[in-house]
Design a protein around this motif. Structure first.
Motif, PDB file in Angstrom:
ATOM      1  N   PHE A 177     -88.128  28.189   8.724  1.00  0.00           N
ATOM      2  CA  PHE A 177     -89.689  28.150   8.274  1.00  0.00           C
ATOM      3  C   PHE A 177     -90.199  26.989   9.081  1.00  0.00           C
ATOM      4  O   PHE A 177     -91.382  27.234   9.476  1.00  0.00           O
ATOM      5  CB  PHE A 177     -90.064  27.982   6.890  1.00  0.00           C
ATOM      6  CG  PHE A 177     -89.825  29.521   6.334  1.00  0.00           C
ATOM      7  CD1 PHE A 177     -89.040  30.536   6.765  1.00  0.00           C
ATOM      8  CD2 PHE A 177     -90.429  29.653   4.794  1.00  0.00           C
ATOM      9  CE1 PHE A 177     -88.914  31.818   5.970  1.00  0.00           C
ATOM     10  CE2 PHE A 177     -90.296  30.777   4.197  1.00  0.00           C
ATOM     11  CZ  PHE A 177     -89.558  31.841   4.738  1.00  0.00           C
ATOM     12  N   ILE A 178     -89.492  26.117   9.345  1.00  0.00           N
ATOM     13  CA  ILE A 178     -90.040  24.862  10.104  1.00  0.00           C
ATOM     14  C   ILE A 178     -90.723  25.199  11.589  1.00  0.00           C
ATOM     15  O   ILE A 178     -91.527  24.757  12.034  1.00  0.00           O
ATOM     16  CB  ILE A 178     -89.336  23.747  10.344  1.00  0.00           C
ATOM     17  CG1 ILE A 178     -90.027  22.195  10.743  1.00  0.00           C
ATOM     18  CG2 ILE A 178     -88.136  24.009  11.093  1.00  0.00           C
ATOM     19  CD1 ILE A 178     -91.006  21.999   9.678  1.00  0.00           C
ATOM     20  N   GLY A 179     -90.042  26.392  11.996  1.00  0.00           N
ATOM     21  CA  GLY A 179     -90.939  26.985  13.159  1.00  0.00           C
ATOM     22  C   GLY A 179     -91.731  27.883  13.154  1.00  0.00           C
ATOM     23  O   GLY A 179     -92.041  28.651  14.143  1.00  0.00           O
ATOM     24  N   ASN A 180     -92.294  28.328  12.062  1.00  0.00           N
ATOM     25  CA  ASN A 180     -93.301  29.103  11.935  1.00  0.00           C
ATOM     26  C   ASN A 180     -94.663  28.676  11.289  1.00  0.00           C
ATOM     27  O   ASN A 180     -94.567  27.915  10.391  1.00  0.00           O
ATOM     28  CB  ASN A 180     -92.809  29.936  10.557  1.00  0.00           C
ATOM     29  CG  ASN A 180     -93.768  31.245  10.266  1.00  0.00           C
ATOM     30  OD1 ASN A 180     -94.522  31.080   9.358  1.00  0.00           O
ATOM     31  ND2 ASN A 180     -93.645  32.394  10.708  1.00  0.00           N
ATOM     32  N   GLY A 181     -95.594  29.057  12.326  1.00  0.00           N
ATOM     33  CA  GLY A 181     -97.057  28.158  11.920  1.00  0.00           C
ATOM     34  C   GLY A 181     -97.491  28.519  10.818  1.00  0.00           C
ATOM     35  O   GLY A 181     -98.212  27.716  10.269  1.00  0.00           O
TER      36      GLY A 181
ATOM     37  N   GLN B 100     -90.268  24.653   4.126  1.00  0.00           N
ATOM     38  CA  GLN B 100     -88.776  24.694   3.921  1.00  0.00           C
ATOM     39  C   GLN B 100     -88.136  26.108   3.387  1.00  0.00           C
ATOM     40  O   GLN B 100     -88.522  26.588   2.510  1.00  0.00           O
ATOM     41  CB  GLN B 100     -88.565  23.659   2.725  1.00  0.00           C
ATOM     42  CG  GLN B 100     -88.913  22.228   2.967  1.00  0.00           C
ATOM     43  CD  GLN B 100     -88.248  21.660   4.177  1.00  0.00           C
ATOM     44  OE1 GLN B 100     -86.785  21.642   4.132  1.00  0.00           O
ATOM     45  NE2 GLN B 100     -89.097  21.281   5.211  1.00  0.00           N
ATOM     46  N   GLY B 101     -87.535  26.718   4.326  1.00  0.00           N
ATOM     47  CA  GLY B 101     -87.190  27.874   4.181  1.00  0.00           C
ATOM     48  C   GLY B 101     -86.352  28.511   5.486  1.00  0.00           C
ATOM     49  O   GLY B 101     -86.464  27.712   6.562  1.00  0.00           O
ATOM     50  N   MET B 102     -85.546  29.555   5.255  1.00  0.00           N
ATOM     51  CA  MET B 102     -85.109  30.157   6.427  1.00  0.00           C
ATOM     52  C   MET B 102     -84.758  31.684   6.123  1.00  0.00           C
ATOM     53  O   MET B 102     -84.900  32.118   5.043  1.00  0.00           O
ATOM     54  CB  MET B 102     -83.558  29.504   6.499  1.00  0.00           C
ATOM     55  CG  MET B 102     -82.436  29.880   5.807  1.00  0.00           C
ATOM     56  SD  MET B 102     -80.796  29.268   6.117  1.00  0.00           S
ATOM     57  CE  MET B 102     -80.612  30.165   7.459  1.00  0.00           C
ATOM     58  N   VAL B 103     -84.824  32.425   7.237  1.00  0.00           N
ATOM     59  CA  VAL B 103     -84.415  33.683   7.099  1.00  0.00           C
ATOM     60  C   VAL B 103     -83.093  34.008   8.017  1.00  0.00           C
ATOM     61  O   VAL B 103     -82.665  33.406   9.208  1.00  0.00           O
ATOM     62  CB  VAL B 103     -85.360  34.508   7.871  1.00  0.00           C
ATOM     63  CG1 VAL B 103     -84.943  36.214   8.013  1.00  0.00           C
ATOM     64  CG2 VAL B 103     -86.789  34.665   7.209  1.00  0.00           C
TER      65      VAL B 103
ATOM     66  N   ALA C 154     -79.665  41.135   5.282  1.00  0.00           N
ATOM     67  CA  ALA C 154     -80.680  40.144   5.425  1.00  0.00           C
ATOM     68  C   ALA C 154     -80.789  39.037   4.092  1.00  0.00           C
ATOM     69  O   ALA C 154     -80.773  39.566   2.932  1.00  0.00           O
ATOM     70  CB  ALA C 154     -81.944  40.869   5.847  1.00  0.00           C
ATOM     71  N   HIS C 155     -81.039  37.995   4.526  1.00  0.00           N
ATOM     72  CA  HIS C 155     -81.055  36.976   3.570  1.00  0.00           C
ATOM     73  C   HIS C 155     -82.102  35.839   3.788  1.00  0.00           C
ATOM     74  O   HIS C 155     -82.172  35.368   4.745  1.00  0.00           O
ATOM     75  CB  HIS C 155     -79.437  36.353   3.449  1.00  0.00           C
ATOM     76  CG  HIS C 155     -78.545  37.373   3.272  1.00  0.00           C
ATOM     77  ND1 HIS C 155     -78.203  37.812   2.067  1.00  0.00           N
ATOM     78  CD2 HIS C 155     -77.922  37.905   4.235  1.00  0.00           C
ATOM     79  CE1 HIS C 155     -77.076  38.863   2.416  1.00  0.00           C
ATOM     80  NE2 HIS C 155     -76.928  39.037   3.814  1.00  0.00           N
ATOM     81  N   MET C 156     -82.805  35.554   2.802  1.00  0.00           N
ATOM     82  CA  MET C 156     -83.967  34.627   2.800  1.00  0.00           C
ATOM     83  C   MET C 156     -84.073  33.575   1.713  1.00  0.00           C
ATOM     84  O   MET C 156     -83.772  33.902   0.564  1.00  0.00           O
ATOM     85  CB  MET C 156     -85.250  35.414   2.985  1.00  0.00           C
ATOM     86  CG  MET C 156     -85.255  36.541   3.834  1.00  0.00           C
ATOM     87  SD  MET C 156     -87.032  37.489   3.674  1.00  0.00           S
ATOM     88  CE  MET C 156     -86.852  38.737   4.839  1.00  0.00           C
ATOM     89  N   VAL C 157     -84.525  32.562   1.910  1.00  0.00           N
ATOM     90  CA  VAL C 157     -84.892  31.507   0.982  1.00  0.00           C
ATOM     91  C   VAL C 157     -86.091  30.614   1.511  1.00  0.00           C
ATOM     92  O   VAL C 157     -86.364  30.369   2.632  1.00  0.00           O
ATOM     93  CB  VAL C 157     -83.930  30.320   0.828  1.00  0.00           C
ATOM     94  CG1 VAL C 157     -83.525  29.869   2.045  1.00  0.00           C
ATOM     95  CG2 VAL C 157     -84.353  29.449  -0.168  1.00  0.00           C
ATOM     96  N   GLY C 158     -87.241  30.834   0.638  1.00  0.00           N
ATOM     97  CA  GLY C 158     -88.332  30.040   1.139  1.00  0.00           C
ATOM     98  C   GLY C 158     -89.588  30.658   0.270  1.00  0.00           C
ATOM     99  O   GLY C 158     -89.544  31.457  -0.679  1.00  0.00           O
ATOM    100  N   ALA C 159     -90.795  30.197   0.574  1.00  0.00           N
ATOM    101  CA  ALA C 159     -91.961  30.913   0.001  1.00  0.00           C
ATOM    102  C   ALA C 159     -91.974  32.192   0.185  1.00  0.00           C
ATOM    103  O   ALA C 159     -92.121  32.786   1.607  1.00  0.00           O
ATOM    104  CB  ALA C 159     -93.379  30.076   0.653  1.00  0.00           C
ATOM    105  N   GLU C 160     -92.611  33.043  -0.835  1.00  0.00           N
ATOM    106  CA  GLU C 160     -92.760  34.543  -0.705  1.00  0.00           C
ATOM    107  C   GLU C 160     -91.622  35.319  -0.047  1.00  0.00           C
ATOM    108  O   GLU C 160     -92.027  36.627   0.311  1.00  0.00           O
ATOM    109  CB  GLU C 160     -94.100  34.733   0.064  1.00  0.00           C
ATOM    110  CG  GLU C 160     -95.388  34.169  -0.471  1.00  0.00           C
ATOM    111  CD  GLU C 160     -95.741  34.126  -1.748  1.00  0.00           C
ATOM    112  OE1 GLU C 160     -95.487  35.378  -2.475  1.00  0.00           O
ATOM    113  OE2 GLU C 160     -95.863  33.383  -2.661  1.00  0.00           O
ATOM    114  N   VAL C 161     -90.513  35.015  -0.133  1.00  0.00           N
ATOM    115  CA  VAL C 161     -89.517  35.778   0.683  1.00  0.00           C
ATOM    116  C   VAL C 161     -89.266  37.026  -0.137  1.00  0.00           C
ATOM    117  O   VAL C 161     -88.885  37.975  -0.004  1.00  0.00           O
ATOM    118  CB  VAL C 161     -88.266  35.142   0.767  1.00  0.00           C
ATOM    119  CG1 VAL C 161     -88.516  34.010   1.701  1.00  0.00           C
ATOM    120  CG2 VAL C 161     -87.478  34.446  -0.613  1.00  0.00           C
TER     121      VAL C 161
END
Length: 464
Positions: free
Chosen positions: A379-383, A392-395, A409-416
């Motif tokens: 997520f740090i690379g997402n505007g 703080q998150g990732m896909v 597909a696996h996600m952690v972070g806001a609104e995933v």
């Protein structure tokens, strides 16, 4: 009372049962739904919905504490715990009442009482003052499940709780022990930790959130520890010594037992199917570890008898139950129906940060013999994530290297928990990595991280 005849009887009005009843009525069937306690079942009254209402309050409080980050001022922060719980109960009541409205709208007959199968398409309903018999050629058992309780760790509603007690707690925990780090355990741990409880989570498996991809579990654990949680993995609670105002927990880790004092314990060690006193065994229905054994169409092997939702086994998710409810109603109406593909059902955990997934983990894909390509994007690379203060998150995406099939597909972070449905649709439509790479995602949105994870699997990622 004379026997009432229906085309379909549904036992249980949870997210599987009430949906089955409504869909059956839509298809022209005369439907009755028997419920012993609450319309909406555990999900609407004591599970999915009220817990999300609590977690929303905790999320707002957490954002209030971060006001300075957004150039805002907030002073004398606090919360009214009774108000938080009251809002949660009101949300549950609103939705439970909504099921009653939908039943009336669709002309579903609601019968409050305890149901028991009597054979030959007959159901006996026990109420306070009498027994009634109803019958139908199609019967759907949707009685759900309840919290599993381990010997010596049983809930008492005072210092040791199940999820029900945690939703209407007799006190606000100060030092909290949560046994089990699945979705239920970690959601309550997240809620009470955010509101200030000193929280410890004990997980018997080698990592928390054990059904999730290992990389996602590790990311989530790091976030929880940063928030102040204590996570004990490969550990078990062997004994609880209870007194009026505290509990001494005996915790075994690596063969060594230590004791620690808590004022509250939440047991979240799984569920048990509600199969008792239904007359299932008398009809020859097979039950395995408290769950009814069915085929892919939820048929039990007894003509006209179906079992759906939690009582029919995992994944133990409301949306799985609802989809099964639609399927069996359509079968009962003589329509062609497609079986539910469990590999395409998403799992969502509404802690902070949220966790969501669909399909195979990286380890499971390798174990199944796939040669895989894996994509990751932080997520740090997402505007949009940065703008929201949620960096703080990732896909993570897993593809078959030869065919491009989306395996997981696996996600952690806001609104995933909202984002995951994009990959669910992709799996359902059998989309490939190339298909997803050519899909245009809106900007700015967190969903762009989904796109970038696919591009990363193809060695074409842009923003890292």
């Amino acid at each position: 009372m004379a026997e009432q005849r229906f085309d379909m009887i549904v036992i249980g009005a949870g997210p599987g049962g009430y949906v089955a009843a409504i869909r059956g009525a839509q298809l022209g069937l005369k439907v009755a739904c028997v419920e012993r306690e609450h319309l909406g079942g555990i999900c609407l009254n004591w599970g999915c919905i009220p817990t999300k209402a609590l977690l929303r309050s905790a999320e707002v409080f957490h954002l209030m504490e971060r006001a300075d980050e957004f150039g805002l001022k907030a002073e004398n922060l606090g919360y009214d715990f009774d108000g938080v719980v009251t809002r949660s109960r009101n949300v549950a009541k609103q939705l439970s009442n909504g099921v009653g409205f939908l039943f009336k709208k669709n002309k579903v007959t609601t019968i409050m009482g305890e149901a028991r199968l009597a054979g030959n398409g007959r159901v006996v309903v026990t109420r306070k003052d009498r027994d009634d018999e109803i019958s139908a050629p199609n019967i759907v058992v949707a009685t759900g499940a309840r919290a599993r309780e381990l010997p010596g760790l049983e809930a008492d509603g005072k210092r040791v709780w199940t999820y029900k007690h945690a939703l209407q707690p007799p006190h606000v925990p100060s030092r909290l022990l949560v046994i089990g780090s699945g979705a239920i355990g970690i959601e309550f741990a997240s809620f009470y930790n955010t509101l200030g409880a000193d929280t410890t989570v004990v997980e018997v498996m080698d990592r928390m959130l054990p059904v999730e991809d290992a990389e996602i579990s590790a990311f989530a654990k790091k976030a929880f520890v940063k928030q102040g949680m204590k996570i004990l993995e490969k550990s078990s609670v062997t004994r609880l010594d209870r007194s009026e105002d505290k509990v001494i927990a005996h915790i075994e880790t690596g063969g060594e037992v230590t004791t620690e004092e808590f004022d509250t314990v939440i047991s979240a060690v799984g569920i048990v199917g509600n199969v008792e006193n239904l007359g299932l065994e008398d009809l020859g229905v097979r039950i395995d570890r408290s769950h009814v054994v069915t085929d892919e169409y939820c048929r039990t092997g007894v003509d006209g008898l179906y079992a759906i939702g939690d009582i029919a086994g995992g994944p133990w998710l409301a949306h799985k139950a609802s989809h099964e409810g639609v399927m069996v109603a359509e079968l009962a109406a003589g329509q062609e129906a497609h079986p539910v593909k469990k590999a395409n059902i998403a799992g969502c955990t509404y802690c902070t940060p949220q966790v969501a997934s669909v399909g195979m983990t990286e380890a499971a894909a390798k174990e199944a013999g796939h040669d895989i390509k894996v994509g990751r994007f932080p997520f740090i690379g997402n505007g949009k994530a940065i703008a929201l203060g949620e960096s703080q998150g990732m896909v993570k995406t897993v593809f078959d290297a030869a065919t491009g099939e989306l395996l997981g597909a696996h996600m952690v972070g806001a609104e995933v928990t909202e984002l995951i449905q994009g990959f669910v649709v992709g799996k359902t439509l059998e989309s490939t990595a190339e298909d997803l790479s050519e899909t245009v995602f809106p900007h700015p949105s967190i969903s762009e991280a989904m796109h970038e994870s696919v591009l990363d699997a193809l060695d074409r990622v842009i923003h890292i």
